[in-house]
Design a protein around this motif. Sequence first.
Motif, PDB file in Angstrom:
ATOM      1  N   GLY A 269      31.941 -38.072  79.373  1.00 27.72           N
ATOM      2  CA  GLY A 269      32.299 -36.671  79.168  1.00 27.72           C
ATOM      3  C   GLY A 269      32.148 -36.189  77.738  1.00 27.72           C
ATOM      4  N   ARG A 270      31.587 -37.022  76.882  1.00 27.03           N
ATOM      5  CA  ARG A 270      31.385 -36.595  75.495  1.00 27.03           C
ATOM      6  C   ARG A 270      30.073 -37.170  74.976  1.00 27.03           C
ATOM      7  NH1 ARG A 270      34.742 -34.209  72.628  1.00 27.03           N
ATOM      8  NH2 ARG A 270      36.782 -35.042  73.157  1.00 27.03           N
TER       9      ARG A 270
ATOM     10  N   GLN B 109      26.087 -26.589  78.035  1.00 26.08           N
ATOM     11  CA  GLN B 109      27.195 -25.672  78.204  1.00 26.08           C
ATOM     12  C   GLN B 109      26.745 -24.387  78.886  1.00 26.08           C
ATOM     13  OE1 GLN B 109      29.329 -23.763  74.877  1.00 26.08           O
ATOM     14  NE2 GLN B 109      30.597 -25.607  74.780  1.00 26.08           N
TER      15      GLN B 109
ATOM     16  N   ARG C 269      44.001 -22.413  69.995  1.00 28.26           N
ATOM     17  CA  ARG C 269      42.750 -22.291  69.257  1.00 28.26           C
ATOM     18  C   ARG C 269      43.223 -21.964  67.860  1.00 28.26           C
ATOM     19  NH1 ARG C 269      37.554 -22.533  71.897  1.00 28.26           N
ATOM     20  NH2 ARG C 269      38.368 -23.795  73.561  1.00 28.26           N
TER      21      ARG C 269
ATOM     22  N   GLY D  87      31.563 -27.212  80.051  1.00 28.55           N
ATOM     23  CA  GLY D  87      30.690 -28.372  79.847  1.00 28.55           C
ATOM     24  C   GLY D  87      30.092 -28.844  81.175  1.00 28.55           C
TER      25      GLY D  87
END
Length: 422
Positions: free
Chosen positions: A120-121, A127, A258, A307
């Motif tokens: 996952g990375r 995206q 954020r 993602g």
Amino acid sequence: MEKIRKPRGTMDIMTPDVYIWNHIEDTVRDVARRFGFGEIRTPTFEELGLFHRGVGETTDVVQKEMYTFEDKEGRVFALRPEGTASVVRAVLENGKCSDTMPLKLFYLISCFRYEKPQAGRSREFYQFGTEMFGAADPSADFTVIALADTIIKELGIKDVALHINSIGCPHCRPAYRARLISYFEENEDKLCETCRQRLHTNPLRVLDCKNETCAKLAAEAPTTVDNLCPECADHMTALRRYLDAAGIAYTVDPHIVRGLDYYTRTVFEFIAGGIGAQSTVCGGGRYDGLMEQLGGPSMPGIGFGMGLTRLILAMEQSGVTPPAAPRPEVYLAPMGDAAKAVALTVTQNLRAKGIYAECDIMSRSLKAQMKYADKIGARRTLILGDSEIESGKAQLRNMENGTQKEISLTDAAEILLGEINA
Ligand code: ATP
Ligand code: MG
């Protein structure tokens, strides 16, 4: 000779794996169309300064993860680590701020971040993102969240939770920020190295730190939602009312942040179960201060990034069967040179009419051709020998039910289209 390998953290997406990517891309485009979002394409690299201002100097992305390079004239660029900054730049540069609002945009891009590759990375990742400008109303927040929700549902992802939060605005955040800093200062020795460093530059980020002791402290920390000004509180209440009315389930999660000045009010994440530690399939929020930060007018904005790799993991987890390779509607099997010329012409004619047709180009024997037609899942076969060429007619054999019928080669396209659309 030693073989060259792909760069670490990148991927080759091969057929048939690519079909699930195509399916996701088709789905997001179709949902975006229904929500009235138009596509935008921007350069893969930008001036480094854009990301310093548009992502934030204090973020991990800018401090540690950028792919930066100098060109032959010494200008410094970076491969885009995300999509929002480029879109805001493009909107400004192309004078779109004076268009009728709202301005609704989406993109399908790859992004680049120098991170430790794991499930996952990756270092190049894909995206789907949306950005909406000009609408400050909570109904805009609802619309963007509903768009993401629609995509996730239509992809068949079941185990997913929407987390929302409000991080306030320039009126209420300074007081909250001060409260938060003094809360963490009392326990500064327990914070991880990174959090001690960012406590005074970006204290909100401490709230989403994955470190265990930081997380424990964060659990007891004052929350943004309890410290909102009346306007921000009303905004949140209205958004919740819209989500409730539409039946979109969510939880209010004070640890979604954020931590940048130009982010305001709504922030959200869709978190999938069972796909490991990198479980945020979609993250987004309102950034009413970003346009100004990049030299534009004051203009509200809200968006998200999704993602694609994580969506695929979540689809697998939900038991979604990946789409199969497309199957030829017909396989043409010529025997001999004269037949090959006719078969190629008929094949070309079928393809030009929109039909997926295959024809031998390997000079295989008839037996080997039939084996191949079976392997690629051809729905029908059309064998062409000397007598078929002479009569202009051949047997169209349906491989699924074994039936056969004689067709004229000149009518092949009409007959096949008729069968396909039946
Ligand atoms: P994370 O918490 O995973 O580090 P982030 O906050 O850095 O995510 P955003 O900048 O919000 O991520 O990007 C939006 C989405 O893009 C994430 O929710 C995730 O699905 C995906 N994403 C981010 N970084 C990567 C990566 N290195 N590899 C694959 N997908 C990624
Ligand atoms: Mg990250």
